[in-house]
Design an enzyme around this catalytic site. Sequence first.
Site, PDB file in Angstrom:
ATOM      1  N   CYS A   1      18.272  14.791  44.604  1.00 62.33           N
ATOM      2  CA  CYS A   1      16.916  14.812  44.431  1.00 62.33           C
ATOM      3  C   CYS A   1      16.208  16.080  44.498  1.00 62.33           C
ATOM      4  CB  CYS A   1      16.403  13.756  45.298  1.00 62.33           C
ATOM      5  SG  CYS A   1      15.762  14.457  46.702  1.00 62.33           S
TER       6      CYS A   1
ATOM      7  N   CYS B   1      10.607   9.158  46.768  1.00 59.04           N
ATOM      8  CA  CYS B   1      10.970   8.840  48.213  1.00 59.04           C
ATOM      9  C   CYS B   1       9.535   8.758  49.006  1.00 59.04           C
ATOM     10  CB  CYS B   1      11.921   9.788  48.942  1.00 59.04           C
ATOM     11  SG  CYS B   1      13.376   9.533  47.957  1.00 59.04           S
TER      12      CYS B   1
ATOM     13  N   CYS C   1      11.661  16.708  43.872  1.00 57.80           N
ATOM     14  CA  CYS C   1      10.627  16.127  44.452  1.00 57.80           C
ATOM     15  C   CYS C   1       9.490  17.346  44.259  1.00 57.80           C
ATOM     16  CB  CYS C   1      10.946  15.971  45.769  1.00 57.80           C
ATOM     17  SG  CYS C   1      12.400  15.106  46.062  1.00 57.80           S
TER      18      CYS C   1
ATOM     19  N   SER D   1      19.000  16.200  50.339  1.00 62.00           N
ATOM     20  CA  SER D   1      19.428  16.789  49.463  1.00 62.00           C
ATOM     21  C   SER D   1      19.623  18.304  49.792  1.00 62.00           C
ATOM     22  CB  SER D   1      18.708  16.792  48.233  1.00 62.00           C
ATOM     23  OG  SER D   1      18.832  15.367  47.709  1.00 62.00           O
TER      24      SER D   1
ATOM     25  N   ARG E   1      19.340   8.693  50.417  1.00 62.48           N
ATOM     26  CA  ARG E   1      20.086   9.860  50.067  1.00 62.48           C
ATOM     27  C   ARG E   1      20.797  10.389  51.595  1.00 62.48           C
ATOM     28  NH1 ARG E   1      16.477   8.939  47.014  1.00 62.48           N
ATOM     29  NH2 ARG E   1      17.017   8.718  44.892  1.00 62.48           N
TER      30      ARG E   1
ATOM     31  N   CYS F   1       7.373  13.848  47.647  1.00 62.28           N
ATOM     32  CA  CYS F   1       8.326  13.394  46.758  1.00 62.28           C
ATOM     33  C   CYS F   1       7.682  12.044  46.057  1.00 62.28           C
ATOM     34  CB  CYS F   1       9.578  13.112  47.143  1.00 62.28           C
ATOM     35  SG  CYS F   1      10.582  12.014  46.017  1.00 62.28           S
TER      36      CYS F   1
ATOM     37  N   GLU G   1       9.437  24.304  36.866  1.00 62.34           N
ATOM     38  CA  GLU G   1      10.446  24.637  37.746  1.00 62.34           C
ATOM     39  C   GLU G   1      10.930  23.538  38.648  1.00 62.34           C
ATOM     40  OE1 GLU G   1       9.944  28.628  39.516  1.00 62.34           O
ATOM     41  OE2 GLU G   1      10.482  29.555  37.435  1.00 62.34           O
TER      42      GLU G   1
ATOM     43  N   HIS H   1       9.322   9.675  53.535  1.00 63.01           N
ATOM     44  CA  HIS H   1       8.803  10.792  54.300  1.00 63.01           C
ATOM     45  C   HIS H   1       7.532  10.392  55.105  1.00 63.01           C
ATOM     46  CE1 HIS H   1      11.498  13.793  52.380  1.00 63.01           C
ATOM     47  NE2 HIS H   1      11.153  13.542  51.394  1.00 63.01           N
TER      48      HIS H   1
END
Lengths: 179, 566
Positions: B545, B64, B548, B501, B478, B61, B14, B68
């Site tokens: 995105c 990225c 992640c 996102s 992003r 992620c 998921e 972070h």
Amino acid sequence: MKRVLIAGIGNVLLGDDGVGPCVVRQLDSTYSFDEGVELEDLGTPALDFIDHIAGLDALIVVDSVDNGKTPGTITLYRKQDLLKTASSVRMDTHSPAIAESLLAADVFFGMPPREVLLVGITAESYAAGCNLSESVRAAIDSAVQHVLSELARLDILHKKKEASPSNVWWSAVPHPQPA
Amino acid sequence: MAKRITIDPITRIEGHLRVDVEVDNNAVSNAWASCTMWRGIEKILRGRDPRDAWLFTQRFCGVCTTVHAMASVRAVEDALKLEVPPNAQYIRNLILIAHALHDHIVHFYQLSALDWVDVLQIPKADPAAASKLAETLSPWTRNSRNELKAAQDKVKAVASSGQLGIFANGYWGHPAMKLSPEVNLLAFSHYLQALEYQRKALQAVGILGAKTPHIQTLTVGGVTNAIDLDSQAALGMDRLEMIRTLLADVIQFVQQVYFVDVCAVAAMYPDWFKIGGGVRNYLAVPDLPLDSKGSAYDLPGGYIMNGNIAGTRPFKTAADKEFRDSVSEDVTHAYYHGGKPLHPWKGETEPEFTGWNGEQKYSWVKAPRFNGQPMQVGPLAQVLVGYAQGHALTRKYADLAMGKVGAIAGIQVTPDMLHSTLGRHAARAIRAAMLAELAQKHWQLLVDNIAKGDFAVHNQPVFTEHEVEGVGTHEAPRGTLSHWVVVNNGKIKNYQAVVPSTWNASPRDSAGASGPYEASLMRTPIADAEKPLEVLRTIHSFDPCMACACHTFDPEGKRIAEVKVL
């Protein structure tokens, strides 16, 4: 000298998804290998995986798998098994891309890894947290043995190291309980 | 009668973006964006040492990682009022720029170019004619007939082996594809070259960050790169020169290939300047600080409401008071327990899954709001707030892009046309061209500062018993990323990440206002409901995105994307 990458894949913050990086770190802290063998915790790469695998003699990936088997079961997959899963519609740059990267290394660069093995460990839980389920933790030693057998098949030597401090930093301290 | 289309890639367990649209009379009449997985990773940070937080957040992620990490150290520095030495700022800026260039190149070519480029047309192209056309567009030296012929042969080989799935998009031969075989070939040849140049950008990140993915050289208060000009082990002239060379190649690719391709493709799809606008509130934070205090920046920030570009309000600093005070998250339509919108420092993440229901809760993404309003973030937001403020570098490349598109298409392109699907692509290329120029500038700033004899890279953080709050922002590829931390007695009491996102993929809020993805899809024409290429074009233009998250391999080869037409 053979170029071999042993790559742990998975998100170490999402429970059993971190088993790949755990296995690779255990290998790294317990054994030394012939020159040309690299061990990497690659986290959750997307297409940048191509750059890690192009031109290898052998790629060994350790990752959690969602194949409906009993948690902790180890299943081995070869290149053909992985290629079956190349996706048809990509929504985002972040979706995992093992199959696409294998294809790209092959058809775009003509440099696919010659041998590919995925050591898959069936996961129990992906709940946020830095610790593995008991069932999955119990499979680590066996996963390590599968990697060593593959190396032996490839005529690559390994030696047990003297000291083996744990380098699994994300679960080195117990997961603190929320305040 | 409206038809419902669900686009739901189920690559792994998921954690993906799902889009539901209703199509009525061949156009989208309603849209819902949702994320299918709860993460709640922030909870892992509670009780930990704030100096370690970035090591965990960069695992949020896989793509990225650095962004972070950066937002996290900045959040703790903000809480401690800790300054960062100039060398550390420049090193961080170079890492951020190199990462962003890699990311923008991959986004355009590997993620979204094939929404516009039809691979099936390539075997029909004349490589000599394509090479000739390329000469009129760019001085790039790798557009020769031979290079293009080699790219064409690769496509032919892939097509004959039945492996077209590698392109992982795949609405070939769709009626919305408009490029000539030669332009398709040219773009595809650059798709292959992009893989080489994005790698060079990552190599630069790897040199400064000690490894990639997961850089190792950050620390709260600065960086850990030892500077010694004569050493090969430390950051010395050898490594600086390697970085300069790698970046020089990437800069050339961005300015002569990526920027030009976006302009050329945009010029051939001018209708898409009228499609995909949606939310016209924009938010961007200043980034690339030029001094230790963070009092001047190379990328301007601010916000725009209701598309009123002339009324842009600038942010003076990366942790501007108005920004700090104005962000909240609404969970009316998200699978979380809770009532009124909460500020991130007070943020809660208690799951309450109820199943997809477009009228009620339907996403795991919270709805971030700025002064109660949905905001679009990303390169378009950054370019528009910079353009409105008269920022010289933004104007330079925005005017260049608008002029180039206009000249090829024979139309007048104005900033107002950037509120669109193509506007987002153009803005990303404009931003990349700006960053390419800034890469050289920040490399020089670092070298000049070291040459003055300043080797400092780190200030020591000091924690007290008091409770302190901090926000760390980063204008990521992003868009606006913010990490919010509450530190008590040297331990993390609360931590929330409001990621780009979630601004763009946000569900509706308590007032029923849609997020940017949802709003942008309204009235989009759909030629074939079975192949909703037009929906993907607009969603991809945001550079989504959502994944992640989990990376579990699904070896059974399930159907990876599901397009349900109900």
